[in-house]
Design a protein around this motif. Structure first.
Motif, PDB file in Angstrom:
ATOM      1  N   ILE A   1       0.858  -1.183   0.000  1.00 17.78           N
ATOM      2  CA  ILE A   1       0.000   0.000   0.000  1.00 17.78           C
ATOM      3  C   ILE A   1       0.895   1.233   0.000  1.00 17.78           C
ATOM      4  O   ILE A   1       2.091   1.148   0.288  1.00 17.78           O
ATOM      5  N   SER A   2       0.309   2.378  -0.319  1.00 20.32           N
ATOM      6  CA  SER A   2       1.081   3.620  -0.312  1.00 20.32           C
ATOM      7  C   SER A   2       1.303   4.099   1.120  1.00 20.32           C
ATOM      8  O   SER A   2       0.606   3.670   2.051  1.00 20.32           O
ATOM      9  N   LEU A   3       2.265   5.006   1.288  1.00 22.30           N
ATOM     10  CA  LEU A   3       2.539   5.550   2.615  1.00 22.30           C
ATOM     11  C   LEU A   3       1.344   6.325   3.139  1.00 22.30           C
ATOM     12  O   LEU A   3       1.054   6.302   4.337  1.00 22.30           O
ATOM     13  N   ARG A   4       0.626   7.020   2.253  1.00 24.67           N
ATOM     14  CA  ARG A   4      -0.570   7.758   2.678  1.00 24.67           C
ATOM     15  C   ARG A   4      -1.646   6.802   3.183  1.00 24.67           C
ATOM     16  O   ARG A   4      -2.279   7.048   4.217  1.00 24.67           O
ATOM     17  N   ALA A   5      -1.853   5.705   2.443  1.00 26.19           N
ATOM     18  CA  ALA A   5      -2.852   4.724   2.878  1.00 26.19           C
ATOM     19  C   ALA A   5      -2.438   4.094   4.210  1.00 26.19           C
ATOM     20  O   ALA A   5      -3.278   3.861   5.092  1.00 26.19           O
ATOM     21  N   PHE A   6      -1.148   3.815   4.367  1.00 24.59           N
ATOM     22  CA  PHE A   6      -0.629   3.287   5.627  1.00 24.59           C
ATOM     23  C   PHE A   6      -0.909   4.265   6.770  1.00 24.59           C
ATOM     24  O   PHE A   6      -1.327   3.864   7.864  1.00 24.59           O
ATOM     25  N   SER A   7      -0.698   5.545   6.517  1.00 25.86           N
ATOM     26  CA  SER A   7      -0.889   6.566   7.547  1.00 25.86           C
ATOM     27  C   SER A   7      -2.344   6.634   7.997  1.00 25.86           C
ATOM     28  O   SER A   7      -2.636   6.748   9.203  1.00 25.86           O
ATOM     29  N   LEU A   8      -3.262   6.564   7.030  1.00 23.34           N
ATOM     30  CA  LEU A   8      -4.690   6.707   7.328  1.00 23.34           C
ATOM     31  C   LEU A   8      -5.304   5.442   7.913  1.00 23.34           C
ATOM     32  O   LEU A   8      -6.429   5.488   8.426  1.00 23.34           O
ATOM     33  N   THR A   9      -4.587   4.339   7.840  1.00 20.90           N
ATOM     34  CA  THR A   9      -5.092   3.079   8.409  1.00 20.90           C
ATOM     35  C   THR A   9      -4.274   2.691   9.635  1.00 20.90           C
ATOM     36  O   THR A   9      -4.705   2.870  10.774  1.00 20.90           O
ATOM     37  N   VAL A  10      -3.069   2.199   9.394  1.00 21.91           N
ATOM     38  CA  VAL A  10      -2.222   1.741  10.500  1.00 21.91           C
ATOM     39  C   VAL A  10      -1.850   2.902  11.425  1.00 21.91           C
ATOM     40  O   VAL A  10      -1.899   2.779  12.651  1.00 21.91           O
ATOM     41  N   GLY A  11      -1.472   4.051  10.848  1.00 21.45           N
ATOM     42  CA  GLY A  11      -1.065   5.192  11.673  1.00 21.45           C
ATOM     43  C   GLY A  11      -2.155   5.639  12.629  1.00 21.45           C
ATOM     44  O   GLY A  11      -1.928   5.772  13.835  1.00 21.45           O
ATOM     45  N   LEU A  12      -3.351   5.854  12.085  1.00 18.20           N
ATOM     46  CA  LEU A  12      -4.469   6.286  12.928  1.00 18.20           C
ATOM     47  C   LEU A  12      -4.870   5.197  13.917  1.00 18.20           C
ATOM     48  O   LEU A  12      -5.081   5.470  15.105  1.00 18.20           O
ATOM     49  N   ALA A  13      -4.973   3.950  13.435  1.00 16.32           N
ATOM     50  CA  ALA A  13      -5.470   2.863  14.284  1.00 16.32           C
ATOM     51  C   ALA A  13      -4.505   2.531  15.419  1.00 16.32           C
ATOM     52  O   ALA A  13      -4.916   2.420  16.589  1.00 16.32           O
ATOM     53  N   VAL A  14      -3.219   2.372  15.107  1.00 16.57           N
ATOM     54  CA  VAL A  14      -2.258   2.004  16.147  1.00 16.57           C
ATOM     55  C   VAL A  14      -1.998   3.201  17.068  1.00 16.57           C
ATOM     56  O   VAL A  14      -1.810   3.029  18.279  1.00 16.57           O
ATOM     57  N   GLY A  15      -2.006   4.424  16.512  1.00 16.09           N
ATOM     58  CA  GLY A  15      -1.903   5.601  17.364  1.00 16.09           C
ATOM     59  C   GLY A  15      -3.053   5.658  18.355  1.00 16.09           C
ATOM     60  O   GLY A  15      -2.858   5.923  19.548  1.00 16.09           O
ATOM     61  N   PHE A  16      -4.274   5.399  17.865  1.00 15.21           N
ATOM     62  CA  PHE A  16      -5.452   5.355  18.741  1.00 15.21           C
ATOM     63  C   PHE A  16      -5.285   4.280  19.805  1.00 15.21           C
ATOM     64  O   PHE A  16      -5.550   4.516  20.991  1.00 15.21           O
ATOM     65  N   TYR A  17      -4.823   3.111  19.381  1.00 13.25           N
ATOM     66  CA  TYR A  17      -4.629   2.008  20.331  1.00 13.25           C
ATOM     67  C   TYR A  17      -3.622   2.376  21.415  1.00 13.25           C
ATOM     68  O   TYR A  17      -3.833   2.085  22.593  1.00 13.25           O
ATOM     69  N   ASP A  18      -2.522   3.025  21.027  1.00 17.12           N
ATOM     70  CA  ASP A  18      -1.512   3.374  22.024  1.00 17.12           C
ATOM     71  C   ASP A  18      -2.060   4.379  23.025  1.00 17.12           C
ATOM     72  O   ASP A  18      -1.773   4.295  24.221  1.00 17.12           O
ATOM     73  N   GLY A  19      -2.853   5.331  22.552  1.00 21.26           N
ATOM     74  CA  GLY A  19      -3.462   6.275  23.474  1.00 21.26           C
ATOM     75  C   GLY A  19      -4.513   5.630  24.359  1.00 21.26           C
ATOM     76  O   GLY A  19      -4.712   6.024  25.506  1.00 21.26           O
ATOM     77  N   PHE A  20      -5.173   4.589  23.826  1.00 24.37           N
ATOM     78  CA  PHE A  20      -6.272   3.952  24.550  1.00 24.37           C
ATOM     79  C   PHE A  20      -5.795   2.865  25.505  1.00 24.37           C
ATOM     80  O   PHE A  20      -6.303   2.726  26.611  1.00 24.37           O
ATOM     81  N   PHE A  21      -4.783   2.083  25.072  1.00 25.35           N
ATOM     82  CA  PHE A  21      -4.375   0.920  25.869  1.00 25.35           C
ATOM     83  C   PHE A  21      -2.864   0.787  25.933  1.00 25.35           C
ATOM     84  O   PHE A  21      -2.268   0.961  26.977  1.00 25.35           O
ATOM     85  N   GLY A  22      -2.186   0.453  24.820  1.00 22.12           N
ATOM     86  CA  GLY A  22      -0.737   0.562  24.789  1.00 22.12           C
ATOM     87  C   GLY A  22       0.126  -0.651  24.540  1.00 22.12           C
ATOM     88  O   GLY A  22       0.997  -0.607  23.670  1.00 22.12           O
ATOM     89  N   PRO A  23      -0.023  -1.781  25.280  1.00 22.08           N
ATOM     90  CA  PRO A  23       0.931  -2.884  25.133  1.00 22.08           C
ATOM     91  C   PRO A  23       1.017  -3.409  23.705  1.00 22.08           C
ATOM     92  O   PRO A  23       0.000  -3.667  23.065  1.00 22.08           O
ATOM     93  N   GLY A  24       2.233  -3.547  23.198  1.00 17.84           N
ATOM     94  CA  GLY A  24       2.426  -4.095  21.870  1.00 17.84           C
ATOM     95  C   GLY A  24       2.423  -3.073  20.746  1.00 17.84           C
ATOM     96  O   GLY A  24       2.507  -3.454  19.574  1.00 17.84           O
ATOM     97  N   THR A  25       2.353  -1.782  21.084  1.00 13.71           N
ATOM     98  CA  THR A  25       2.295  -0.747  20.047  1.00 13.71           C
ATOM     99  C   THR A  25       3.460  -0.857  19.068  1.00 13.71           C
ATOM    100  O   THR A  25       3.277  -0.805  17.844  1.00 13.71           O
ATOM    101  N   GLY A  26       4.680  -0.996  19.591  1.00 14.81           N
ATOM    102  CA  GLY A  26       5.844  -1.102  18.723  1.00 14.81           C
ATOM    103  C   GLY A  26       5.763  -2.302  17.794  1.00 14.81           C
ATOM    104  O   GLY A  26       6.161  -2.223  16.623  1.00 14.81           O
TER     105      GLY A  26
END
Length: 264
Positions: free
Chosen positions: A134-159
């Motif tokens: 996928i493109s970097l933009r698509a990665f940002s709008l999917t993985v970036g937003l989702a994992v960023g949200f997860y880290d703010g919400f819960f955290g373990p395994g973010t890396g």
């Protein structure tokens, strides 16, 4: 500094932070070491989480700087992913204050095991670049937003989640994936740190003392990742993912225990 934090306890915490910084710079999961260390020192859970975020931010900052100096991070290209992670982490941090995280607690061990198996078995994981899916933009709008949200919400395994996305979707080799994971993880850490600072839970002297050990460990760990690449990062990622799984499931308050009691 709380009265019960003596010099020997502080030295123990700094040593724990050094070890965590080294491991976290390579594979993530440094909190597996520092949070139990803080709790064993008699610090309350809320203060332990807040103080851990302070010292851990120094580690991800040092690792990010080291990888950038080595040419493994293109800051201009990563500006949009960083912005998406920032937005996601802010949203997750805001939501977690109003809802529980029971469902995520039950789901994360299964995801971590799946990530461990991917890094263990996938031929795409190595020191060679692969074709991006996928493109970097698509990665940002999917993985970036989702994992960023997860880290703010819960955290373990973010890396581990960021590393998986960088390898499986962007085709990065292990060095570049680890480097960009540190940048994205540092971004989400800053959001959580700001929230904890506003809440007044951080033990600043303890956290800043640990930050010295954390930064030193991250410096050495990031250089080790640059030198050894997938030979070091790949097995350590598998070990960290499985270690986080065991730690989460071993907690008697984990939802899986309640479900098993209902079944049996």
């Amino acid at each position: 500094m709380p009265d019960f934090i003596t010099l020997d306890i502080l030295a123990f915490l700094v040593a724990a932070a050094f070890t965590a910084g080294f491991i976290d710079a390579i594979a993530g999961g440094g909190g597996l070491i520092t949070i139990p260390a803080l709790l064993s020192a008699g610090i309350s859970p809320a203060a332990a989480l807040a103080t851990n975020k302070l010292q851990g931010s120094f580690g991800t900052a040092m690792a990010t700087f080291t990888f950038w100096r080595a040419g493994q991070i293109e800051l201009k290209a990563m500006a949009f992913p960083v912005a998406c992670v920032l937005v996601g982490a802010a949203a997750g941090t805001g939501l977690v204050q109003h809802v529980g995280g029971g469902f995520l607690m039950a789901l994360i061990p299964l995801l971590l095991v799946a990530i461990a198996l991917y890094f263990l078995l996938s031929p795409r994981v190595g020191d060679m670049e692969a074709q991006a899916r996928i493109s970097l933009r698509a990665f940002s709008l999917t993985v970036g937003l989702a994992v960023g949200f997860y880290d703010g919400f819960f955290g373990p395994g973010t890396g581990s989640f960021f590393a998986l996305g960088c390898v499986a979707l962007l085709g990065m080799n292990m060095r570049r994936a680890t480097a960009n994971t540190k940048l994205l993880n540092f971004t989400s850490n800053i959001v959580s740190l700001a929230v904890f600072a506003l809440g007044g839970q951080i033990l600043w002297l303890v956290g800043l003392s640990m930050a010295v050990g954390q930064a030193a460990g991250a410096f050495l760990g990031s250089h080790a990742a640059l030198r050894f690449g997938a030979r070091l990062v790949r097995p350590l990622l598998v070990i960290v993912c499985l270690g986080m799984t065991v730690r989460l499931v071993a907690n008697p308050d984990h939802p899986l225990h309640a479900w098993l009691r209902q079944l049996f």
